[in-house]
Design a protein around this motif. Structure first.
Motif, PDB file in Angstrom:
ATOM      1  N   GLY A 195       0.741  -1.384  -0.309  1.00  0.00           N
ATOM      2  CA  GLY A 195      -0.524  -0.337  -0.015  1.00  0.00           C
ATOM      3  C   GLY A 195       0.308   0.863   0.045  1.00  0.00           C
ATOM      4  O   GLY A 195       0.926   2.273  -0.339  1.00  0.00           O
ATOM      5  N   TYR A 196       2.412   1.444   0.571  1.00  0.00           N
ATOM      6  CA  TYR A 196       3.000   2.980   1.063  1.00  0.00           C
ATOM      7  C   TYR A 196       3.577   2.385  -0.564  1.00  0.00           C
ATOM      8  O   TYR A 196       3.338   3.603  -1.045  1.00  0.00           O
ATOM      9  CB  TYR A 196       3.470   2.444   1.991  1.00  0.00           C
ATOM     10  N   ALA A 197       4.103   1.429  -1.364  1.00  0.00           N
ATOM     11  CA  ALA A 197       4.120   2.062  -2.537  1.00  0.00           C
ATOM     12  C   ALA A 197       3.374   2.511  -3.440  1.00  0.00           C
ATOM     13  O   ALA A 197       4.426   3.485  -4.224  1.00  0.00           O
ATOM     14  CB  ALA A 197       4.790   0.582  -2.858  1.00  0.00           C
ATOM     15  N   ALA A 198       2.033   1.966  -3.064  1.00  0.00           N
ATOM     16  CA  ALA A 198       1.228   2.630  -3.982  1.00  0.00           C
ATOM     17  C   ALA A 198       0.459   3.716  -3.422  1.00  0.00           C
ATOM     18  O   ALA A 198      -0.571   4.566  -4.199  1.00  0.00           O
ATOM     19  CB  ALA A 198       0.173   1.569  -4.196  1.00  0.00           C
ATOM     20  N   GLY A 199       1.554   4.216  -2.406  1.00  0.00           N
ATOM     21  CA  GLY A 199       0.588   5.292  -2.182  1.00  0.00           C
ATOM     22  C   GLY A 199      -0.827   5.820  -1.639  1.00  0.00           C
ATOM     23  O   GLY A 199      -1.218   6.942  -1.785  1.00  0.00           O
ATOM     24  N   PHE A 200      -1.128   4.745  -0.899  1.00  0.00           N
ATOM     25  CA  PHE A 200      -2.747   4.379  -0.517  1.00  0.00           C
ATOM     26  C   PHE A 200      -2.705   3.560   0.850  1.00  0.00           C
ATOM     27  O   PHE A 200      -2.038   2.726   0.811  1.00  0.00           O
ATOM     28  CB  PHE A 200      -3.724   4.580  -1.091  1.00  0.00           C
TER      29      PHE A 200
END
Length: 201
Positions: free
Chosen positions: A57-62
């Protein structure tokens, strides 16, 4: 330190949070007790899978939504005392030496890679390994270094986390290879056939 108290008094969903930044902080704090070569059975596996999801999720920004059955649970009452001690020791030994540097590693452009490395560390922690109880230390170190390094923009700490994640993966592979080699060796011994015959007779 106040964040450790808040984690112990809140529900799991409130402690983990919904924003990527808060979830990143939660990963680092939750992984701190696992830097010790012992722990509560099952905790590392759960944390590993959660870190994998939160890292993606952090990698995708959410922020990743937490399942309701888990979000409604409350953390153990003694969590604050444990987190206080470990967080204080970490800040005293590592936090005071950390400083903003190597800004490329904490830049927004590196967010996908940093998130994927967190997810990778989570998978290595969740992976079952034979004949070991200390295998969680390296992935926990990777989580702590990456998350705290990103918070204080210490690229050297983030790079150290990358190194710990790679070493954790090598340890998992080595333990599985060693376990397989030991099993093959045992099956080739004369007493193995007798023991198996007695077991299944």
């Amino acid at each position: 330190m106040n964040f450790a108290n808040n984690m112990a008094q809140a529900k799991v969903g409130d402690a983990i949070g919904r924003s990527p930044k808060q979830q990143l902080t939660w990963i680092g704090l939750a992984a701190l007790p696992l830097l010790l070569p012992f722990g509560i059975p099952g905790v590392a596996t759960t944390l590993g899978y959660l870190t994998c999801l939160l890292g993606l999720g952090y990698a995708a920004g959410f922020g990743v939504p937490i399942p309701r059955w888990l979000a409604e649970k409350r953390l153990p009452p003694r969590a604050a005392a444990v987190l206080h001690r470990i967080l204080y020791a970490f800040i005293r030994r590592v936090g005071r030496r950390s400083r903003p540097r190597l800004f490329l590693m904490s830049h927004r452009r590196m967010r996908p890679l940093n998130g994927l490395m967190l997810a990778f560390a989570g998978l290595t922690m969740a992976a079952p390994v034979p004949f070991a109880s200390f295998d969680n230390v390296l992935p926990a170190a990777a989580m702590v270094c990456i998350t705290f390094g990103l918070r204080v923009r210490d690229g050297a700490l983030v790079l150290a986390g990358y190194g710990f994640a790679v070493l954790a993966a090598l340890l998992v592979v080595g333990l599985w290879w060693g376990g397989y080699a030991l099993f093959v060796w045992a099956m080739q011994q004369p007493w193995a056939a007798q023991w198996l015959g007695w077991l299944f007779s």
